[in-house]
Design a protein around this motif. Structure first.
Motif, PDB file in Angstrom:
ATOM      1  N   ALA A 212      37.135  35.499  34.347  1.00  0.00           N
ATOM      2  CA  ALA A 212      37.454  34.312  33.569  1.00  0.00           C
ATOM      3  C   ALA A 212      38.274  34.671  32.335  1.00  0.00           C
ATOM      4  O   ALA A 212      39.247  33.989  31.990  1.00  0.00           O
ATOM      5  N   LEU A 215      42.036  35.246  32.862  1.00  0.00           N
ATOM      6  CA  LEU A 215      42.915  34.123  33.208  1.00  0.00           C
ATOM      7  C   LEU A 215      43.934  33.871  32.106  1.00  0.00           C
ATOM      8  O   LEU A 215      43.614  33.946  30.920  1.00  0.00           O
ATOM      9  N   CYS A 219      48.664  31.623  35.257  1.00  0.00           N
ATOM     10  CA  CYS A 219      48.008  31.962  36.525  1.00  0.00           C
ATOM     11  C   CYS A 219      48.126  30.802  37.520  1.00  0.00           C
ATOM     12  O   CYS A 219      48.118  29.631  37.126  1.00  0.00           O
ATOM     13  N   ALA A 221      45.961  29.510  39.469  1.00  0.00           N
ATOM     14  CA  ALA A 221      44.826  28.585  39.394  1.00  0.00           C
ATOM     15  C   ALA A 221      44.998  27.593  38.253  1.00  0.00           C
ATOM     16  O   ALA A 221      44.700  26.395  38.391  1.00  0.00           O
ATOM     17  N   ASP A 355      38.885  31.338  42.983  1.00  0.00           N
ATOM     18  CA  ASP A 355      38.277  32.469  42.282  1.00  0.00           C
ATOM     19  C   ASP A 355      38.374  32.355  40.767  1.00  0.00           C
ATOM     20  O   ASP A 355      37.997  33.290  40.052  1.00  0.00           O
ATOM     21  N   ALA A 356      38.883  31.239  40.280  1.00  0.00           N
ATOM     22  CA  ALA A 356      39.078  31.078  38.835  1.00  0.00           C
ATOM     23  C   ALA A 356      38.042  30.115  38.277  1.00  0.00           C
ATOM     24  O   ALA A 356      37.912  28.986  38.753  1.00  0.00           O
ATOM     25  N   VAL A 361      39.300  27.538  32.986  1.00  0.00           N
ATOM     26  CA  VAL A 361      40.614  26.934  33.177  1.00  0.00           C
ATOM     27  C   VAL A 361      40.761  25.686  32.306  1.00  0.00           C
ATOM     28  O   VAL A 361      41.782  25.490  31.631  1.00  0.00           O
TER      29      VAL A 361
END
Length: 494
Positions: A212, A215, A219, A221, A355-356, A361
């Motif tokens: 995490a 990120l 990215c 995601a 996977d994020a 996010v």
């Protein structure tokens, strides 16, 4: 396996006891391993002064143990269970919101017999109140168990309930056979089965938090989520259909069979012929139903997915769930074949966020809003021993929610058909939800017409409406087993 409220499960009369794990204060030690991103955010959003911390938050499992009740063996069962799963011996420092962990050596299980309460309905009501009062993400224990002994039938009912921070839906399902096996081992004086698949949820948190923190706004995601939220807010389910009602009302809950086994197998055969998966069909059917009933151009929702990254955590108790955005855009002329293709593409796009950490996010995107509409799909046959779980009357449970705007759908491929459970705001008309679910069933049945020749959406829906077998309204039976999701490689659970 039905995902329902405890109030919808008929507990047979018997002798009730609450089983509470206890540890001395000195047993708790600071643990440098972090909380997962979602766990930390979840705790930050809880009011420590809330007199009913479990209200709307706890999840659990109920089943009937097919053996006579022996108090000492059950006590040992719970002790072994807590010894096996470090997450059950983990809590949060309420001041620093850091992890505390205890060794199992000093753990004891306190039994509290509830004298004078033997009626099943009254037991059910008592337990619901106790779980709202006692379960919290900030105060250990985060997991409680109850037993109801039935001497006349030489068996007993088990209720296990926990704050969501220490269990997820997969954990809810697999604990039934785990506790059954542990109980038999305790009764027979055998050692517990050793396995490399009972990995610690705290060890998983180390990996999750590191990923995490890595990120970046660029990215893939983050880009997927940014595009999903370009309209400015999280999606809602048919907000225009909701009526004003007084605040604080519990959400209604519906659980029904959408396709019986014969219909489902016909749909699956048609999907095999055109090389589509059932998960794709489920989301396509929901998108078509959303267009048919509400005039929406597809379906925008979030989807919970399992995040157990390898076999080390296959049998772990914990919260191994991420959330990904799903945006299925349909045109007015799209038929079922088009909807399936567009849905498969949408689910593949969602994989870029798999996977994020969704909470990280949203933090990067400076979005404070949390999801209000979610859809989960699970082929329950991925779980071992699903036939036995059915015999044990196994159910996974969720607390009653009081949200004024959340809508969640859980779609399950069970051994005898396709089921859907949903909860929705008290102001949402029940008949409108029934119409939507009926359209969902029609859209799925329409897939079978694709075996012979393509047809426009309107023709396929008309054919489905005239099918001999109506949409079932039966309560979901106790099934539990399934295959991993074809897109994520893991069962999708909430």
């Amino acid at each position: 396996m039905e995902y329902t409220h405890l109030s919808e499960f008929e507990i047979r009369p018997g002798m009730l006891s609450i089983w509470t794990p206890e540890l001395p204060g000195a047993a708790w030690q600071p643990d440098a391993r972090p909380l997962t991103s979602v766990h930390a955010g979840y705790c930050a959003g809880v009011d420590p002064a809330d007199p009913l911390p479990g209200r709307g938050r706890w999840i659990g499992t109920v089943f009937e143990m097919d053996a006579p009740f022996l108090a000492q063996a059950w006590r040992e069962t719970l002790r072994r269970w807590h010894a096996r799963h470090e997450g059950l011996r983990t809590t949060v420092d309420p001041s620093a919101r850091t992890r505390l962990t205890a060794a199992v050596d000093d753990l004891v299980l306190a039994e509290q017999p509830i004298d004078g309460l033997t009626d099943g309905t009254e037991i059910n009501e008592f337990l619901r109140g106790a779980l709202e009062l006692r379960l919290s993400p900030l105060v250990w224990p985060h997991c409680l168990a109850a037993t109801v002994e039935h001497p006349d039938t030489a068996d007993f009912t088990v209720v296990v309930a926990a704050d969501h921070s220490v269990l997820d839906a997969y954990s809810q399902a697999i604990l039934i056979l785990e506790l059954r096996a542990l109980y038999r081992e305790a009764v027979e004086g055998l050692p517990s089965r050793a396995s490399a698949t009972f990995g610690s949820a705290a060890d998983f948190a180390v990996l999750e938090r590191a990923a995490a923190l890595a990120l970046q706004p660029s990215c893939p995601a983050v880009t997927t989520w940014r595009e999903f939220l370009a309209g400015g807010s999280m999606p809602r389910f048919a907000p225009h259909a909701q009526r004003p009602v007084e605040a604080g009302l519990p959400q209604p809950s519906v659980s029904r069979r959408v396709l019986d086994l014969a219909d489902l197998e016909r749909v699956e055969a048609a999907l095999d012929a055109i090389r589509h998966r059932l998960s794709v069909a489920v989301f396509a059917g929901l998108a078509l139903a959303n267009r048919q009933r509400f005039g929406e151009s597809g379906l925008r929702t979030v989807m919970p997915i399992a995040t157990r990254p390898d076999l080390r955590w296959l049998e772990s108790m914990g919260w191994f769930v991420n959330v990904v955005p799903v945006d299925i855009a349909l045109t007015d002329t799209d038929g079922v074949a088009d909807a399936l293709d567009r849905t498969r593409a949408a689910l593949r796009r969602a994989r870029t966020a798999g996977d994020a950490s969704w909470s990280r996010v949203l933090e990067l995107l400076q979005v404070a809003e949390t999801p209000r509409f979610g859809v989960s799909f699970l082929d329950i046959r991925v779980l071992p021993g699903y036939e036995l779980v059915a015999d044990l009357r196994g159910r996974t449970l969720r607390a009653e929610s009081y949200s004024p705007d959340e809508v969640f759908l859980w779609v399950v491929r069970a051994a005898d058909g396709l089921y859907v459970s949903t909860r929705y705001p008290a102001g949402f008309p029940a008949e409108v939800m029934e119409e939507f679910l009926t359209e969902f069933g029609h859209a799925l049945r329409a897939i079978t017409a694709m075996e012979s020749a393509p047809a426009p959406h309107a023709q396929l829906v008309a054919a489905a409406h005239s099918a001999a077998d109506p949409v079932g309204y039966a309560q979901a039976p106790d099934a539990s087993h399934g295959a991993p999701d074809p897109l994520t490689g893991a069962a999708q659970v909430g």
